[in-house]
Write an enzyme that holds these catalytic residues in place. Sequence first.
Site, mmCIF file in Angstrom:
data_model
loop_
_atom_site.group_PDB
_atom_site.id
_atom_site.type_symbol
_atom_site.label_atom_id
_atom_site.label_comp_id
_atom_site.label_asym_id
_atom_site.label_seq_id
_atom_site.Cartn_x
_atom_site.Cartn_y
_atom_site.Cartn_z
ATOM 1 N N HIS A 312 58.859 4.189 -40.621
ATOM 2 C CA HIS A 312 58.394 5.097 -41.664
ATOM 3 C C HIS A 312 56.898 4.900 -41.834
ATOM 4 C CE1 HIS A 312 58.102 7.145 -45.540
ATOM 5 N NE2 HIS A 312 59.267 7.673 -45.236
ATOM 6 N N ASP A 369 67.338 8.266 -43.170
ATOM 7 C CA ASP A 369 68.186 9.035 -42.261
ATOM 8 C C ASP A 369 69.147 8.192 -41.435
ATOM 9 O OD1 ASP A 369 67.124 11.585 -42.913
ATOM 10 O OD2 ASP A 369 65.323 11.096 -41.785
HETATM 11 N N1 ACO Z 1 61.490 3.223 -32.372
HETATM 12 C C1 ACO Z 1 60.652 2.520 -31.579
HETATM 13 N N2 ACO Z 1 59.357 2.310 -31.848
HETATM 14 C C2 ACO Z 1 58.872 2.845 -32.981
HETATM 15 C C3 ACO Z 1 59.671 3.591 -33.859
HETATM 16 C C4 ACO Z 1 61.033 3.769 -33.524
HETATM 17 N N3 ACO Z 1 61.834 4.471 -34.318
HETATM 18 N N4 ACO Z 1 58.926 3.998 -34.901
HETATM 19 C C5 ACO Z 1 57.708 3.550 -34.695
HETATM 20 N N5 ACO Z 1 57.652 2.828 -33.534
HETATM 21 C C6 ACO Z 1 56.493 2.119 -32.981
HETATM 22 C C7 ACO Z 1 55.504 3.073 -32.335
HETATM 23 O O1 ACO Z 1 55.787 3.250 -30.959
HETATM 24 C C8 ACO Z 1 54.204 2.341 -32.565
HETATM 25 O O2 ACO Z 1 54.121 1.293 -31.626
HETATM 26 P P1 ACO Z 1 52.669 0.821 -31.049
HETATM 27 O O3 ACO Z 1 51.930 0.283 -32.248
HETATM 28 O O4 ACO Z 1 53.001 -0.166 -30.033
HETATM 29 O O5 ACO Z 1 52.041 2.062 -30.501
HETATM 30 C C9 ACO Z 1 54.391 1.697 -33.941
HETATM 31 O O6 ACO Z 1 55.809 1.509 -34.076
HETATM 32 C C10 ACO Z 1 53.883 2.549 -35.099
HETATM 33 O O7 ACO Z 1 54.504 3.832 -34.992
HETATM 34 P P2 ACO Z 1 53.812 5.211 -35.347
HETATM 35 O O8 ACO Z 1 54.425 6.276 -34.530
HETATM 36 O O9 ACO Z 1 52.319 5.054 -35.272
HETATM 37 O O10 ACO Z 1 54.229 5.348 -36.842
HETATM 38 P P3 ACO Z 1 54.135 6.662 -37.700
HETATM 39 O O11 ACO Z 1 53.889 6.217 -39.081
HETATM 40 O O12 ACO Z 1 53.141 7.590 -37.098
HETATM 41 O O13 ACO Z 1 55.563 7.341 -37.530
HETATM 42 C C11 ACO Z 1 57.867 7.795 -37.825
HETATM 43 C C12 ACO Z 1 56.585 7.205 -38.443
HETATM 44 C C13 ACO Z 1 57.553 9.208 -37.333
HETATM 45 C C14 ACO Z 1 58.920 7.865 -38.878
HETATM 46 C C15 ACO Z 1 58.309 6.892 -36.640
HETATM 47 O O14 ACO Z 1 58.620 5.613 -37.128
HETATM 48 C C16 ACO Z 1 59.491 7.478 -35.877
HETATM 49 O O15 ACO Z 1 59.298 8.268 -34.951
HETATM 50 N N6 ACO Z 1 60.754 7.122 -36.283
HETATM 51 C C17 ACO Z 1 61.944 7.716 -35.673
HETATM 52 C C18 ACO Z 1 62.194 9.094 -36.285
HETATM 53 C C19 ACO Z 1 62.720 8.988 -37.703
HETATM 54 O O16 ACO Z 1 63.604 8.223 -38.023
HETATM 55 N N7 ACO Z 1 62.148 9.833 -38.594
HETATM 56 C C20 ACO Z 1 62.576 9.909 -39.996
HETATM 57 C C21 ACO Z 1 61.512 9.357 -40.891
HETATM 58 S S1 ACO Z 1 62.011 9.350 -42.576
HETATM 59 C C22 ACO Z 1 61.856 10.961 -43.080
HETATM 60 O O17 ACO Z 1 60.987 11.681 -42.701
HETATM 61 C C23 ACO Z 1 62.808 11.452 -43.975
#
Ligand code: ACO
Length: 435
Positions: A312, A369
């Site tokens: 998140h 979620d």
């Molecule tokens: N699985 C694996 N790696 C992940 C995940 C994940 N679910 N989420 C984040 N990471 C990693 C990224 O690859 C990144 O790694 P790095 O630093 O080595 O590049 C690091 O964690 C930071 O991730 P970002 O993408 O920069 O985080 P951001 O804040 O932009 O994204 C998000 C947040 C979109 C929720 C992301 O965690 C994700 O894609 N999660 C899966 C989708 C999901 O569950 N979405 C629902 C969110 S809650 C809602 O909106 C109601």
Amino acid sequence: MSEKKRKTDKAHLVVDGKTVELAVLESSMGERALELGRLKAETGCFAFDPAMANTAVCRSSITYVNGEKGILLLRGYPIEDLAERCSFVEVAYLLIHGGLPTMEQSMRFSRLLNIHSMLHEDMRSFFGNYPEGAHPMAVLSAMVVSLSSFYPELRLENTQEETDITATRLLSKLRTIAAFSYKKSVGEPYVYPSHKYSYCENFLNMMFSSPVSMYKADAYDVALMNKLLVLHADHEQNASTTVVRMVESTGANLYACISAGICALWGNLHGGANQAVIEMLEKIHRDGLTADQVIHKAKDKNSRFRLMGFGHRIYKSYDPRAKLAKKMCMAVLKKKKIQDPLVEIAMRLEERALNDPYFQDRSLYPNVDFYTGLIYRAMGFPKEMFTVLFALGRLPGWIAHWQEMRKDPEQRIMRPRQIYTGPQKTAYIPIEERR
Ligand code: ACO
């Protein structure tokens, strides 16, 4: 020196040898932000902040999230208390009006919700024209914007009465549209709303009642539905809410703003994650993958796979909504005596991820979620409806933000800047001379 004393209300920025003073603003919870409104005028520079991760776009008194501590307050009330003690209708009132309703206000609000639950009969035919298998989110967003052709929009100087009617009209009709879109997708006749039911009871009845089987929503499911909607009711400046605010800033009507918010919510990285989680779990089950294999893939930077329902932007600890959802998930399975292999997979994945340095170093925890889809599944909702349920829950939050935005004298049309990376002025080449 106390923490309070050390805080300054001015910051200084030096650009090209010129020192510019920036005001330091403080939230009612003590977070600080630099005022950048005159940055371009005073320094000639913009701020560059892709994904707006460091940018506050408004002042808001609706919702507070503390991602480090896992705190979520709606109008000051902890989400745990609201989920445990309030109906969705009360929380919707709280968000839209700013305070919890009295008994009388709550009854009036519920009455309005019932009065406005019908859709204009001409709208019913729209559903029939969608192809079989149309995603209910596509139907939902199109139907919501279509409401603007059937119902008057709010005047800028609207009275409280008009706001109430418009808000309840949308809250009530979204529920009817959601249920109709489901009925259309399964080819069953639409079930009309009824004045004899409460908000969630009405929704469950429109979803699950059919001419061939009598349906009576049981009190447990009604309470669960209320709780689930409350969990989603608002979450400050998330992507879909920001879209609602942005569309509002252009002067578009409420229905158009909400329809845009629904589209933004649909994405897999936002509200669409609840459906994506179940699809991920189904695939893991079908392919017989182990938790280790899945986690390995989620960490692999050469793979586009992410552990859906994890991570998140704001929460760097356990999402309080996910905590509640996990508890609710266990309770509903027990109550309904369901053994769902997907739940076991989810729990194994969670345990494995939380003990993995990759997830620990990045503070990746289950988000709202991760478990909600499993609850909806236990209640009998098909996975295509999960994000629709999220939208239904989020609607009062969107309305509250739309309202706040409209009244905010600091707001103008939202228009971000860019750092242009294209060519400089280029001479035109006639087509016959192009190589
Ligand atoms: N699985 C694996 N790696 C992940 C995940 C994940 N679910 N989420 C984040 N990471 C990693 C990224 O690859 C990144 O790694 P790095 O630093 O080595 O590049 C690091 O964690 C930071 O991730 P970002 O993408 O920069 O985080 P951001 O804040 O932009 O994204 C998000 C947040 C979109 C929720 C992301 O965690 C994700 O894609 N999660 C899966 C989708 C999901 O569950 N979405 C629902 C969110 S809650 C809602 O909106 C109601």
